[in-house]
Motif scaffolding. Structure first.
Motif, PDB file in Angstrom:
ATOM      1  N   THR A   1      55.161  83.870  32.233  1.00 23.56           N
ATOM      2  CA  THR A   1      56.210  84.862  32.468  1.00 23.56           C
ATOM      3  C   THR A   1      56.141  86.003  31.463  1.00 23.56           C
ATOM      4  OG1 THR A   1      57.707  83.268  33.488  1.00 23.56           O
ATOM      5  CG2 THR A   1      58.719  85.200  32.476  1.00 23.56           C
ATOM      6  N   GLU A   2      55.815  85.689  30.212  1.00 23.67           N
ATOM      7  CA  GLU A   2      55.754  86.722  29.181  1.00 23.67           C
ATOM      8  C   GLU A   2      54.686  87.773  29.492  1.00 23.67           C
ATOM      9  OE1 GLU A   2      55.700  83.487  28.692  1.00 23.67           O
ATOM     10  OE2 GLU A   2      57.720  83.182  27.867  1.00 23.67           O
TER      11      GLU A   2
ATOM     12  N   SER B   1      62.345  91.959  33.411  1.00 29.02           N
ATOM     13  CA  SER B   1      62.870  90.996  32.440  1.00 29.02           C
ATOM     14  C   SER B   1      62.329  89.607  32.748  1.00 29.02           C
ATOM     15  CB  SER B   1      64.390  90.972  32.493  1.00 29.02           C
ATOM     16  OG  SER B   1      64.839  90.374  33.702  1.00 29.02           O
ATOM     17  N   PRO B   2      62.130  88.769  31.728  1.00 26.81           N
ATOM     18  CA  PRO B   2      61.673  87.397  31.957  1.00 26.81           C
ATOM     19  C   PRO B   2      62.596  86.622  32.896  1.00 26.81           C
ATOM     20  CG  PRO B   2      61.427  87.960  29.643  1.00 26.81           C
ATOM     21  CD  PRO B   2      62.172  89.096  30.279  1.00 26.81           C
ATOM     22  N   ALA B   3      63.901  86.865  32.803  1.00 24.36           N
ATOM     23  CA  ALA B   3      64.848  86.154  33.667  1.00 24.36           C
ATOM     24  C   ALA B   3      64.605  86.499  35.136  1.00 24.36           C
ATOM     25  CB  ALA B   3      66.278  86.495  33.272  1.00 24.36           C
ATOM     26  N   GLU B   4      64.383  87.785  35.425  1.00 23.19           N
ATOM     27  CA  GLU B   4      64.135  88.200  36.807  1.00 23.19           C
ATOM     28  C   GLU B   4      62.796  87.663  37.305  1.00 23.19           C
ATOM     29  OE1 GLU B   4      64.855  90.192  40.493  1.00 23.19           O
ATOM     30  OE2 GLU B   4      66.053  89.321  38.878  1.00 23.19           O
TER      31      GLU B   4
ATOM     32  N   LYS C   1      61.287  84.898  36.340  1.00 27.26           N
ATOM     33  CA  LYS C   1      61.447  83.468  36.595  1.00 27.26           C
ATOM     34  C   LYS C   1      62.198  83.228  37.904  1.00 27.26           C
ATOM     35  CE  LYS C   1      61.128  81.850  31.812  1.00 27.26           C
ATOM     36  NZ  LYS C   1      61.837  81.187  30.685  1.00 27.26           N
ATOM     37  N   ARG C   2      63.189  84.075  38.184  1.00 29.73           N
ATOM     38  CA  ARG C   2      63.930  83.941  39.438  1.00 29.73           C
ATOM     39  C   ARG C   2      63.008  84.164  40.635  1.00 29.73           C
ATOM     40  NH1 ARG C   2      66.364  86.601  43.461  1.00 29.73           N
ATOM     41  NH2 ARG C   2      65.545  88.614  42.780  1.00 29.73           N
TER      42      ARG C   2
END
Length: 212
Positions: free
Chosen positions: A187-188, A197-200, A202-203
């Protein structure tokens, strides 16, 4: 100068005689033989039948009960042996209301689209990042140059249907969303390369089946 005419004429005679001698009426795909960079090997003409030149798969609506609410049915050389070596192929796209064919590219061919039912919003982005966007209705035709990112979206409240043609028996396909998020890249790394963003990320990986 006169001394050059005969050798040049002889050279062109060899080239043309060689190319004309190798011309075949067709090269129906032989699925039992290895596939090479140029495509499938040619089936023995003695074993070719008219059924090799007929394909009925595009007459059946695709299943649009999926995340993109769309289905694409192809008539490429790996389904339709008669197009092997001819530089052509076809596909059918069914889109439910709000259905979309996401941003994608065909690295091996240009595409021409004709709307059969419904209304589409379709467009492509040039290598200079210029956007070419159009609302398409029944009977409208649009072309998408080889290798450029493009998409089609059902812009109406009913189902949409369109057919596309390619100048290759196998145009290739890469979906941008899948390339970014249906993979095992960390993800990074995706975040650094995409500015998301990492959160997006991952989603989206969770939605599309990616890991990392």
């Amino acid at each position: 100068m006169k001394n050059m005419i005969i050798p040049i004429f002889f050279l062109f005679s060899l080239l043309f005689s060689s190319s004309l001698g190798s011309i075949q009426d067709f090269c129906v795909a032989d699925y039992s033989a290895p596939q090479g960079p140029a495509g499938y090997s040619c089936k023995d003409p003695a074993k070719v039948t008219v059924d090799n030149f007929v394909y009925s798969g595009l007459g059946v609506p695709g299943n649009t009960t999926n995340i993109i609410k769309a289905a694409v049915t192809t008539a490429f050389d790996n389904q339709f042996p008669g197009v092997n070596g001819l530089g052509i192929s076809l596909a059918r796209a069914d889109l439910a209301a709000c259905g979309v064919i996401p941003f994608h590219t065909h690295p091996g061919a240009s595409e021409v689209l004709i709307v059969i039912e419904g209304t589409l919003c379709a467009g492509f982005v040039s290598s200079a990042n210029n956007v070419y966007l159009k609302s398409l209705n029944k009977g409208d035709v649009m072309v998408f140059p080889q290798g450029l990112l493009h998409f089609q979206l059902n812009a109406g409240n009913t189902s949409a249907l369109f057919f596309v043609g390619f100048n290759s028996p196998n145009p290739g396909l890469q979906l941008l969303d899948f390339a970014l998020f249906k993979n095992d890249l960390p993800t990074e790394l995706v975040a650094a390369a995409s500015f998301l963003s990492p959160a997006e990320i991952k989603r989206l990986k969770a939605v599309l089946g990616g890991t990392g």
